[in-house]
Design a protein around this motif. Sequence first.
Motif, PDB file in Angstrom:
ATOM      1  N   MET A  69     -17.609  -4.552   1.021  1.00 16.71           N
ATOM      2  CA  MET A  69     -18.655  -5.091   0.157  1.00 16.71           C
ATOM      3  C   MET A  69     -18.377  -4.705  -1.271  1.00 16.71           C
ATOM      4  O   MET A  69     -18.743  -5.495  -1.982  1.00 16.71           O
ATOM      5  CB  MET A  69     -19.997  -4.427   0.424  1.00 16.71           C
ATOM      6  CG  MET A  69     -20.526  -4.830   2.024  1.00 16.71           C
ATOM      7  SD  MET A  69     -20.467  -6.494   2.261  1.00 16.71           S
ATOM      8  CE  MET A  69     -21.814  -7.002   1.335  1.00 16.71           C
ATOM      9  N   ALA A  70     -17.961  -3.371  -1.422  1.00 18.84           N
ATOM     10  CA  ALA A  70     -17.772  -3.037  -3.053  1.00 18.84           C
ATOM     11  C   ALA A  70     -16.529  -3.704  -3.453  1.00 18.84           C
ATOM     12  O   ALA A  70     -16.471  -4.058  -4.574  1.00 18.84           O
ATOM     13  CB  ALA A  70     -17.708  -1.591  -3.065  1.00 18.84           C
ATOM     14  N   ARG A  71     -15.386  -3.798  -2.929  1.00 18.04           N
ATOM     15  CA  ARG A  71     -14.134  -4.468  -3.593  1.00 18.04           C
ATOM     16  C   ARG A  71     -13.810  -5.261  -2.281  1.00 18.04           C
ATOM     17  O   ARG A  71     -12.619  -5.054  -1.581  1.00 18.04           O
ATOM     18  CB  ARG A  71     -13.200  -3.319  -3.727  1.00 18.04           C
ATOM     19  CG  ARG A  71     -13.816  -2.658  -4.920  1.00 18.04           C
ATOM     20  CD  ARG A  71     -12.945  -1.642  -5.385  1.00 18.04           C
ATOM     21  NE  ARG A  71     -11.653  -2.227  -5.996  1.00 18.04           N
ATOM     22  CZ  ARG A  71     -10.779  -1.685  -6.803  1.00 18.04           C
ATOM     23  NH1 ARG A  71     -10.949  -0.570  -6.980  1.00 18.04           N
ATOM     24  NH2 ARG A  71      -9.846  -2.516  -6.933  1.00 18.04           N
ATOM     25  N   PRO A  72     -14.154  -6.579  -2.058  1.00 21.44           N
ATOM     26  CA  PRO A  72     -13.731  -7.419  -0.767  1.00 21.44           C
ATOM     27  C   PRO A  72     -12.190  -7.721  -1.025  1.00 21.44           C
ATOM     28  O   PRO A  72     -11.341  -7.494   0.137  1.00 21.44           O
ATOM     29  CB  PRO A  72     -14.558  -8.689  -0.973  1.00 21.44           C
ATOM     30  CG  PRO A  72     -15.014  -8.695  -2.134  1.00 21.44           C
ATOM     31  CD  PRO A  72     -15.156  -7.202  -2.851  1.00 21.44           C
ATOM     32  N   LEU A  73     -11.747  -8.162  -2.262  1.00 22.78           N
ATOM     33  CA  LEU A  73     -10.068  -8.672  -2.198  1.00 22.78           C
ATOM     34  C   LEU A  73      -9.173  -7.684  -1.940  1.00 22.78           C
ATOM     35  O   LEU A  73      -8.367  -7.609  -1.062  1.00 22.78           O
ATOM     36  CB  LEU A  73      -9.917  -9.495  -3.428  1.00 22.78           C
ATOM     37  CG  LEU A  73      -8.660 -10.132  -3.426  1.00 22.78           C
ATOM     38  CD1 LEU A  73      -8.308 -11.055  -2.234  1.00 22.78           C
ATOM     39  CD2 LEU A  73      -8.305 -10.922  -4.664  1.00 22.78           C
ATOM     40  N   PRO A  74      -9.352  -6.322  -2.764  1.00 23.62           N
ATOM     41  CA  PRO A  74      -8.203  -5.330  -2.304  1.00 23.62           C
ATOM     42  C   PRO A  74      -8.265  -4.966  -0.934  1.00 23.62           C
ATOM     43  O   PRO A  74      -7.352  -4.534  -0.229  1.00 23.62           O
ATOM     44  CB  PRO A  74      -8.875  -4.252  -3.374  1.00 23.62           C
ATOM     45  CG  PRO A  74      -9.506  -4.814  -4.453  1.00 23.62           C
ATOM     46  CD  PRO A  74     -10.054  -6.180  -3.861  1.00 23.62           C
ATOM     47  N   VAL A  75      -9.629  -4.830  -0.231  1.00 22.46           N
ATOM     48  CA  VAL A  75      -9.691  -4.074   1.091  1.00 22.46           C
ATOM     49  C   VAL A  75      -8.935  -5.094   1.958  1.00 22.46           C
ATOM     50  O   VAL A  75      -8.659  -4.840   2.869  1.00 22.46           O
ATOM     51  CB  VAL A  75     -11.017  -3.906   1.357  1.00 22.46           C
ATOM     52  CG1 VAL A  75     -11.357  -3.377   2.862  1.00 22.46           C
ATOM     53  CG2 VAL A  75     -11.761  -2.854   0.330  1.00 22.46           C
ATOM     54  N   LYS A  76      -9.442  -6.301   1.904  1.00 20.66           N
ATOM     55  CA  LYS A  76      -9.075  -7.553   2.715  1.00 20.66           C
ATOM     56  C   LYS A  76      -7.461  -7.629   2.554  1.00 20.66           C
ATOM     57  O   LYS A  76      -6.966  -7.794   3.644  1.00 20.66           O
ATOM     58  CB  LYS A  76      -9.558  -8.866   2.373  1.00 20.66           C
ATOM     59  CG  LYS A  76     -10.756  -9.072   2.713  1.00 20.66           C
ATOM     60  CD  LYS A  76     -11.422 -10.427   2.050  1.00 20.66           C
ATOM     61  CE  LYS A  76     -12.682 -10.579   2.420  1.00 20.66           C
ATOM     62  NZ  LYS A  76     -13.279 -12.117   1.571  1.00 20.66           N
ATOM     63  N   ALA A  77      -6.963  -7.532   1.559  1.00 25.24           N
ATOM     64  CA  ALA A  77      -5.474  -7.561   1.320  1.00 25.24           C
ATOM     65  C   ALA A  77      -4.722  -6.349   1.819  1.00 25.24           C
ATOM     66  O   ALA A  77      -3.589  -6.704   2.451  1.00 25.24           O
ATOM     67  CB  ALA A  77      -5.021  -7.774  -0.234  1.00 25.24           C
ATOM     68  N   ALA A  78      -5.501  -5.078   1.511  1.00 28.28           N
ATOM     69  CA  ALA A  78      -4.687  -3.873   2.252  1.00 28.28           C
ATOM     70  C   ALA A  78      -4.625  -4.065   3.680  1.00 28.28           C
ATOM     71  O   ALA A  78      -4.069  -3.610   4.524  1.00 28.28           O
ATOM     72  CB  ALA A  78      -5.523  -2.749   1.779  1.00 28.28           C
ATOM     73  N   THR A  79      -5.858  -4.476   4.412  1.00 27.08           N
ATOM     74  CA  THR A  79      -6.031  -4.757   5.862  1.00 27.08           C
ATOM     75  C   THR A  79      -5.063  -5.698   6.249  1.00 27.08           C
ATOM     76  O   THR A  79      -4.375  -5.167   7.474  1.00 27.08           O
ATOM     77  CB  THR A  79      -7.359  -4.974   6.193  1.00 27.08           C
ATOM     78  OG1 THR A  79      -8.354  -3.928   5.648  1.00 27.08           O
ATOM     79  CG2 THR A  79      -7.739  -5.098   7.801  1.00 27.08           C
ATOM     80  N   ALA A  80      -4.921  -6.653   5.801  1.00 25.13           N
ATOM     81  CA  ALA A  80      -4.024  -7.809   6.080  1.00 25.13           C
ATOM     82  C   ALA A  80      -2.563  -7.159   6.188  1.00 25.13           C
ATOM     83  O   ALA A  80      -1.644  -7.387   7.110  1.00 25.13           O
ATOM     84  CB  ALA A  80      -4.146  -8.982   5.367  1.00 25.13           C
ATOM     85  N   SER A  81      -2.244  -6.592   4.918  1.00 20.39           N
ATOM     86  CA  SER A  81      -1.100  -6.051   4.878  1.00 20.39           C
ATOM     87  C   SER A  81      -0.604  -5.048   6.081  1.00 20.39           C
ATOM     88  O   SER A  81       0.622  -5.148   6.709  1.00 20.39           O
ATOM     89  CB  SER A  81      -0.744  -5.202   3.299  1.00 20.39           C
ATOM     90  OG  SER A  81       0.515  -4.565   3.209  1.00 20.39           O
ATOM     91  N   PHE A  82      -1.518  -4.214   6.311  1.00 20.46           N
ATOM     92  CA  PHE A  82      -1.257  -3.163   7.236  1.00 20.46           C
ATOM     93  C   PHE A  82      -1.096  -3.998   8.571  1.00 20.46           C
ATOM     94  O   PHE A  82      -0.226  -3.459   9.405  1.00 20.46           O
ATOM     95  CB  PHE A  82      -2.472  -2.341   7.327  1.00 20.46           C
ATOM     96  CG  PHE A  82      -2.493  -1.281   8.361  1.00 20.46           C
ATOM     97  CD1 PHE A  82      -1.673  -0.095   8.284  1.00 20.46           C
ATOM     98  CD2 PHE A  82      -3.149  -1.427   9.734  1.00 20.46           C
ATOM     99  CE1 PHE A  82      -1.598   0.621   9.451  1.00 20.46           C
ATOM    100  CE2 PHE A  82      -3.079  -0.517  10.496  1.00 20.46           C
ATOM    101  CZ  PHE A  82      -2.501   0.639  10.392  1.00 20.46           C
ATOM    102  N   ILE A  83      -2.044  -4.766   8.888  1.00 17.59           N
ATOM    103  CA  ILE A  83      -1.854  -5.515  10.338  1.00 17.59           C
ATOM    104  C   ILE A  83      -0.547  -6.255  10.462  1.00 17.59           C
ATOM    105  O   ILE A  83       0.186  -6.232  11.437  1.00 17.59           O
ATOM    106  CB  ILE A  83      -2.952  -6.517  10.436  1.00 17.59           C
ATOM    107  CG1 ILE A  83      -4.232  -5.747  10.474  1.00 17.59           C
ATOM    108  CG2 ILE A  83      -2.953  -7.484  11.533  1.00 17.59           C
ATOM    109  CD1 ILE A  83      -5.578  -6.375  10.630  1.00 17.59           C
TER     110      ILE A  83
END
Length: 98
Positions: free
Chosen positions: A10-24
């Motif tokens: 919620m605080a930083r959607p794009l960096p969190v989504k990008a990091a999650t996708a990168s990890f996956i």
Amino acid sequence: AWGKYTEALMARPLPVKAATASFIFFVSDSATQYLMDPDGAYELVRAGSGAAFGVVATSWLHYWWGFLEAFVGKRIPAASHRLANTLAKVVVDQGLGA
């Protein structure tokens, strides 16, 4: 852990989504390499390129789906026409984004 993740999302959607996708993507490709050839050489560059693709694709989808929410939402409000709103987003996404 889940609470912290959703707070960060919620605080930083794009960096969190990008990091999650990168990890996956990284873990997925690493597992695929092992499952396809357990005795083969591990290709870090391949797994890394998958991780990088996850960042790029997620960034594009973040903005594309944000656009769809705003574009369709102005014309077909989700609050009063949930199904029509969803179907319109799918049609626009598949017609233009796919």
